[in-house]
Write an enzyme that holds these catalytic residues in place. Structure first.
Site, PDB file in Angstrom:
ATOM      1  N   ASP A   1      10.692   1.644   7.085  1.00  0.00           N
ATOM      2  CA  ASP A   1      10.120   0.301   7.145  1.00  0.00           C
ATOM      3  C   ASP A   1      11.079  -0.569   7.947  1.00  0.00           C
ATOM      4  O   ASP A   1      12.231  -0.172   8.180  1.00  0.00           O
ATOM      5  CB  ASP A   1       9.903  -0.268   5.735  1.00  0.00           C
ATOM      6  CG  ASP A   1       8.719  -1.244   5.720  1.00  0.00           C
ATOM      7  OD1 ASP A   1       8.514  -1.963   6.722  1.00  0.00           O
ATOM      8  OD2 ASP A   1       8.009  -1.263   4.711  1.00  0.00           O
TER       9      ASP A   1
ATOM     10  N   GLU B   1     -14.579  -1.382  16.518  1.00  0.00           N
ATOM     11  CA  GLU B   1     -15.460  -0.913  15.449  1.00  0.00           C
ATOM     12  C   GLU B   1     -16.811  -1.598  15.607  1.00  0.00           C
ATOM     13  O   GLU B   1     -16.848  -2.790  15.910  1.00  0.00           O
ATOM     14  CB  GLU B   1     -14.844  -1.234  14.083  1.00  0.00           C
ATOM     15  CG  GLU B   1     -13.516  -0.512  13.891  1.00  0.00           C
ATOM     16  CD  GLU B   1     -12.820  -0.847  12.565  1.00  0.00           C
ATOM     17  OE1 GLU B   1     -13.371  -1.618  11.777  1.00  0.00           O
ATOM     18  OE2 GLU B   1     -11.726  -0.317  12.337  1.00  0.00           O
TER      19      GLU B   1
ATOM     20  N   HIS C   1     -13.892   2.631   8.378  1.00  0.00           N
ATOM     21  CA  HIS C   1     -13.128   1.500   7.824  1.00  0.00           C
ATOM     22  C   HIS C   1     -13.500   1.275   6.355  1.00  0.00           C
ATOM     23  O   HIS C   1     -13.983   0.209   5.971  1.00  0.00           O
ATOM     24  CB  HIS C   1     -13.352   0.235   8.657  1.00  0.00           C
ATOM     25  CG  HIS C   1     -12.195  -0.744   8.510  1.00  0.00           C
ATOM     26  ND1 HIS C   1     -11.693  -1.480   9.558  1.00  0.00           N
ATOM     27  CD2 HIS C   1     -11.433  -1.083   7.435  1.00  0.00           C
ATOM     28  CE1 HIS C   1     -10.684  -2.250   9.124  1.00  0.00           C
ATOM     29  NE2 HIS C   1     -10.520  -2.012   7.845  1.00  0.00           N
TER      30      HIS C   1
ATOM     31  N   ALA D   1      -4.589   2.092   8.242  1.00  0.00           N
ATOM     32  CA  ALA D   1      -3.983   0.759   8.335  1.00  0.00           C
ATOM     33  C   ALA D   1      -4.788  -0.129   9.287  1.00  0.00           C
ATOM     34  O   ALA D   1      -5.598  -0.957   8.845  1.00  0.00           O
ATOM     35  CB  ALA D   1      -2.539   0.896   8.793  1.00  0.00           C
ATOM     36  N   ARG D   2      -4.572   0.044  10.578  1.00  0.00           N
ATOM     37  CA  ARG D   2      -5.282  -0.765  11.557  1.00  0.00           C
ATOM     38  C   ARG D   2      -5.490   0.068  12.817  1.00  0.00           C
ATOM     39  O   ARG D   2      -4.593   0.809  13.236  1.00  0.00           O
ATOM     40  CB  ARG D   2      -4.456  -2.007  11.948  1.00  0.00           C
ATOM     41  CG  ARG D   2      -4.684  -3.218  11.081  1.00  0.00           C
ATOM     42  CD  ARG D   2      -6.100  -3.775  11.254  1.00  0.00           C
ATOM     43  NE  ARG D   2      -6.316  -4.941  10.423  1.00  0.00           N
ATOM     44  CZ  ARG D   2      -6.710  -4.902   9.136  1.00  0.00           C
ATOM     45  NH1 ARG D   2      -6.914  -3.751   8.541  1.00  0.00           N
ATOM     46  NH2 ARG D   2      -6.905  -6.025   8.474  1.00  0.00           N
TER      47      ARG D   2
ATOM     48  N   ILE E   1       0.838  -1.210   0.000  1.00  0.00           N
ATOM     49  CA  ILE E   1       0.000   0.000   0.000  1.00  0.00           C
ATOM     50  C   ILE E   1       0.870   1.255   0.000  1.00  0.00           C
ATOM     51  O   ILE E   1       0.667   2.164  -0.813  1.00  0.00           O
ATOM     52  CB  ILE E   1      -0.974  -0.016   1.194  1.00  0.00           C
ATOM     53  CG1 ILE E   1      -1.970  -1.175   1.007  1.00  0.00           C
ATOM     54  CG2 ILE E   1      -1.721   1.311   1.310  1.00  0.00           C
ATOM     55  CD1 ILE E   1      -2.881  -1.440   2.175  1.00  0.00           C
TER      56      ILE E   1
ATOM     57  N   ASP F   1      -9.413   6.123   9.728  1.00  0.00           N
ATOM     58  CA  ASP F   1     -10.389   5.246   9.069  1.00  0.00           C
ATOM     59  C   ASP F   1     -10.575   3.943   9.830  1.00  0.00           C
ATOM     60  O   ASP F   1     -11.517   3.203   9.551  1.00  0.00           O
ATOM     61  CB  ASP F   1      -9.901   4.950   7.638  1.00  0.00           C
ATOM     62  CG  ASP F   1     -10.869   4.094   6.844  1.00  0.00           C
ATOM     63  OD1 ASP F   1     -12.072   4.447   6.815  1.00  0.00           O
ATOM     64  OD2 ASP F   1     -10.442   3.090   6.260  1.00  0.00           O
TER      65      ASP F   1
END
Lengths: 327, 327
Positions: free
Chosen positions: A175, A265, A282, A235-236, A155, A260
């Site tokens: 990363d 959730e 999401h 992402a999460r 992504i 998001d």
């Protein structure tokens, strides 16, 4: 008769093909009757009689698997494996597949849209206009800022590709293992996460949720960012501490955030009280084409497995290592 | 002593340089004391004693100029000339300059952001989340839609450039005179406006406001668009009929609209009652860098003129023809 439990919702909504694939293979299926992300108990109650779970982001724990005596395959609609206890699955002989490529284009495109919305305060202006308030808000262009990308896999790389043509002068990336190949395609600076926190104007996260990334960004990291910095999490949930983000923003730090994904959730909580916090439900992968591709690929795995064919997209060993070592 | 009236606000807000340029040239200035777009009477009352107007988008009519006996230059901060009666200015010996290039990058970038917001219902989701509602809304990617661009000049071309990397399969374009040179750089289809209305999924306008474009998009044109089409106006208020747009959207037609410019600003009206209508407060050019460049360029023209130098960016003859012929 083979039976599949579909936990992720909506499913087969915009395109019935995945359901037709199950039907024509003679596979019985049940779509999550709760129509929302299942908690552990709900899933444990539902799962007893199924051979396959076509799964979303709900937690599939050892306790859940213990109740699923027939379960032989978890086929994830999507890429994140933080919900699945991979070690427990392996111990119980349950195989796991996923669809790592399918969501990436939709998530990357939404990220660009969120960047521009944040930079130009589109969400703030829209709320004001709908309340009858007129305020011309100054913003910045992507050509005026330093972007920081934490996580440059499927992504993150696509995000970089889409920033082309916007003239961003400086892009900082981080990363676990720097991918210097990318530096041939893009003008990047490989730096530490701390350098990104301190130097970037807009920071976007494209990481899995692991023991290492859980609560990676807390009050300390947020406060080390520029006062007018902006942060995006598609992402999460849980990578940024939600209470810390709300507290820090309420104190006036950070000029915007776009979130998001959430620890729980459906989300409700203090971020919803902050106007400059742009919230979505999401929806990163929720483009018709990407979602359809994810559902078809995950269903295809279920059908392949239940009709005796080899899996096409089984989770590779490295994902087990990441999870077991908490990377 | 030379005197400049600055009507556009905010001015010199993020960067004081334009004000310093006036000060060091010994030019007295007054910034619009109403701090909002002036109407004809307000401007007529203010303008009597000034040599130059450093102007925004307010109407500078013959009546206004008749009151401005000392006025010799109108220096527009921006590109649109719909507010200035060019023929009246010429008759009265008032010269007109503008800053045609400066706003374009900011307007084009905002357009891309609005496209993605509309396609993914970011504005709708954000409003719902702030009201405690969780709904995962499906969207489309730019790679799934046909884009229609009406007007491919400075801004439209920059919009095209920024859609690169998003994989849009089909781009329809229209302009008064097709610029086939652009087809070397982009894969485009030159079509009629009617074909764009009927075939595009997302339509964006990058046109001046002229007699020909005023109310160009009314009920009939809106209804000829696809039921789930989306439209963006970051060009000029009045090109789309606001009452017709509100009525058509309230009837359920069109899946979204993003409107940054209005016939009367500050805007208040029925579009604010429509959730899927994304509204911003004439912020297309409001990036710090573009706005600063616009202000500096327009101020530089004022200084050049008042210190006896040649104008650098006088409005060309074609703009007079466009306005006098109502093109």
């Amino acid at each position: 008769m083979a039976k599949a439990l579909i936990t992720t919702v909506p499913f087969g909504d915009k395109n019935r093909l995945p359901l037709e694939m199950l039907e024509s293979a003679g596979i019985q299926y049940l779509i999550n009757p709760h129509n929302a992300r299942l908690n552990e108990n709900q899933l444990a109650d539902l799962v007893t009689d199924f051979d396959v779970i076509i799964a979303g982001t709900e937690k599939i724990t050892d306790k859940v698997m213990a109740r699923a005596s027939r379960l032989k395959l978890i086929s994830r609609v999507g890429v994140g494996l933080d919900g699945v206890d991979l070690m427990a699955a392996r111990t119980r002989g349950i195989r796991v597949s996923y669809t790592p490529e399918a969501p990436a284009p939709a998530v990357a495109e939404l990220t660009l849209g969120l960047m521009i919305s944040l930079l130009r305060s589109v969400h703030v202006a829209n709320a004001q206009m709908h309340q009858g308030k007129w305020q011309r808000i100054f913003g910045r262009r992507l050509a005026e800022v330093t972007i920081g990308v934490i996580g440059v896999g499927r992504i993150g790389t696509r995000v970089l590709r889409r920033t082309r043509g916007f003239g961003t002068p400086r892009i900082l990336v981080n990363d676990l293992i720097p991918n210097y190949e990318l530096s041939r395609e893009f003008k990047l600076e490989w730096v530490t996460k701390e350098q990104i926190y301190e130097q970037a104007d807009i920071i976007t996260l494209h990481l899995p949720l692991t023991r290492l990334t859980k609560n990676m960004i807390r009050r300390e990291q947020l406060m080390s960012m520029k006062r007018d910095a902006m942060i995006i999490n598609v992402a999460r949930g849980g990578i940024i501490s939600e209470p810390d983000l709300a507290e820090v923003m309420k104190s006036g730090h950070l000029s915007g955030a776009a979130i998001d994904v959430f620890e729980h959730e459906p989300y409700s909580g203090p971020l919803a009280e902050i106007d400059r916090c742009l919230l979505t439900a999401h929806m990163g992968s929720m483009s018709v084409d990407c979602r359809t591709r994810m559902e078809i690929e995950a269903t295809d795995e279920a059908v392949r497995f239940l009709t005796g064919k080899a899996l096409a997209s089984e989770v590779p060993e490295v994902e087990y290592e990441v999870q077991s070592q908490g990377l």
